[in-house]
Scaffold this active site. Sequence first.
Site, short mmCIF file in Angstrom:
data_model
loop_
_atom_site.label_atom_id
_atom_site.label_comp_id
_atom_site.label_asym_id
_atom_site.label_seq_id
_atom_site.Cartn_x
_atom_site.Cartn_y
_atom_site.Cartn_z
N GLU A 44 -10.15 -8.40 -0.61
CA GLU A 44 -10.11 -7.05 -0.80
C GLU A 44 -11.26 -6.58 -1.31
OE1 GLU A 44 -9.25 -3.23 -1.56
OE2 GLU A 44 -7.68 -4.61 -0.40
N THR A 53 -4.32 2.86 1.23
CA THR A 53 -3.12 3.72 1.42
C THR A 53 -2.12 3.27 0.71
OG1 THR A 53 -4.13 3.92 3.84
CG2 THR A 53 -1.66 4.38 3.48
N HIS A 62 12.37 3.41 4.15
CA HIS A 62 12.80 4.14 5.19
C HIS A 62 13.97 3.31 5.98
CE1 HIS A 62 10.19 7.42 4.91
NE2 HIS A 62 9.03 6.49 4.94
N LYS A 261 6.46 13.40 9.25
CA LYS A 261 7.68 13.85 8.72
C LYS A 261 7.55 15.09 7.88
CE LYS A 261 9.28 9.04 8.06
NZ LYS A 261 9.83 9.13 9.50
N ARG A 322 -3.70 8.29 5.33
CA ARG A 322 -2.93 7.42 6.20
C ARG A 322 -3.65 6.86 7.37
NH1 ARG A 322 0.15 11.77 4.71
NH2 ARG A 322 0.51 12.59 6.63
N ILE A 346 -0.88 1.25 10.94
CA ILE A 346 0.15 1.01 9.85
C ILE A 346 0.39 2.38 9.23
CG2 ILE A 346 1.55 -0.16 8.35
CD1 ILE A 346 0.94 -1.61 11.23
N SER A 348 2.98 5.61 7.15
CA SER A 348 3.64 5.57 6.15
C SER A 348 4.80 4.47 6.03
CB SER A 348 4.25 7.09 5.77
OG SER A 348 4.98 7.68 6.85
N CYS A 413 5.62 9.47 -23.09
CA CYS A 413 5.85 10.01 -22.14
C CYS A 413 6.65 9.09 -21.38
CB CYS A 413 4.98 10.65 -21.52
SG CYS A 413 4.03 12.07 -22.31
N CYS A 448 1.49 13.69 -20.51
CA CYS A 448 0.29 14.05 -21.18
C CYS A 448 -0.80 13.40 -20.54
CB CYS A 448 0.32 13.84 -22.67
SG CYS A 448 0.06 11.95 -22.96
#
Length: 475
Positions: A44, A53, A62, A261, A322, A346, A348, A413, A448
């Site tokens: 990486e 992404t 999905h 979409k 993307r 590849i 979303s 928060c 915050c």
Amino acid sequence: MTVTTDGPLPATVYDVAIVGAGVVGCAIARELARRPRLRVALLEAQDDVGQGTSKANTAILHTGFDATPGTLEARLVREGYERLGAYAAASGIAVERVGALLVAWDEEQLAALPRLAKKAARNGCPGTVLLGPEALYAREPHLGPGALGALHVPGESIICPWSTTLAYATQAVRAGADLHLNTAVHGVTRGDGHRLATSRGALHARHLVNAAGLHADTLDRALGHEDFTVTPRRGQLLVYDKLARPLVRHILLPVPTALGKGVLVAPTVYGNVLLGPTAEDLDDKRATGSTADGLAALRDKGRRILPALLDEEVTAVYAGLRAATEHEDYRITAHPEQAYVTVGGIRSTGLTASLAIAAHVAGLLAGTGLDLGPVREPEPVTMPNLGEGFPRPYQRPELIAADPAYGALVCHCERVSRGEIRDALAGPLPPRTLDGLRRRTRARAGRCQGFYCGAAVRELFERGPSAGTGEGSGT
């Protein structure tokens, strides 16, 4: 297990090197690490997994109801939906099956809904229901005026994307895969296997998987292929405060277009509401900044979909890129003569399809001559719950009785405890930055944005794994 961030790479010849530790790359590493015979490296370029992404998607699981039937994407999304749903339940990853409403705002869109229902059935997604205006507004009373109807897709869900990526990487590393962070791949040459030239020196592997996301086409070309070109498609999003959550019950989708979409309104498992994304094709693969025009356009669309949302506080703004290509389908291709598999285009749906993509890639690698060997299931992983729909540590008296650090809130928060921060810092893939800690715990991600808790969180971060012991800031 090894996680490295600096210094020279090992001289080991790996059986497989995977370039890119996004959600798909991490899923592939996990799948291959199930084969104890294999020596696997995951590379990486950035300092954490899921930094491309994967960290800036819309966090939707999905069903694949609107995928093009017969495509590889349609099959892998359908399979991945089932796989990831079961995996999330077993691993403690927050998922809420809120369902989606595909809302028609004009006669043309209304006429498209029955076709979309038939497409959903062809994609193995039963149970969709056409709704008239009365039924639609009964389900979503805060919807803007003028909607003519909707298609209800009950299986669409929201999920925690960061916990998913981290769970895959954790299991891969625990099972023996080597994760090399801060390792940008600059080139590759073929000889006796692959020699990767990286920012930390050379790495050698017999087989190569290209899961480099936005840069997958660059690596593909380095190996002599011209199969696709990645055009970064920027999606800007607005994140509204938790007080907006009662305004929406489902994922509210527009009728899709060729660009994607479209702009949606969706709850998140963290209790916020998302508005977005935009769809802007760019040339710069680093252009993750937000723009005034983009955010104004989102507000205009949001005002029609859910007018009351515009009166709520915006907690955060972000943008992701993307990996769009000129092709409609995923670009997953095996090149047996090079012992190489490319996993490109590849978009979303990659989060949903990730486990199915990983299984598919393992099969392709076997076809390139890789002996996968026997399977040994990885040690189960239990991820910290970041979702508001499930009991958080501060709500569990038995947990606090056993360890008071879980009752000491640091980030009010997001109600993140000192114990959760300690656990993240002591984990097998600890964060290396405050942003990495935020993704693992939600600390500093609330209303915050760290104004109140920032100093305390930083102090605990700098203390490292001992952060949850003794007294100090955040108690």
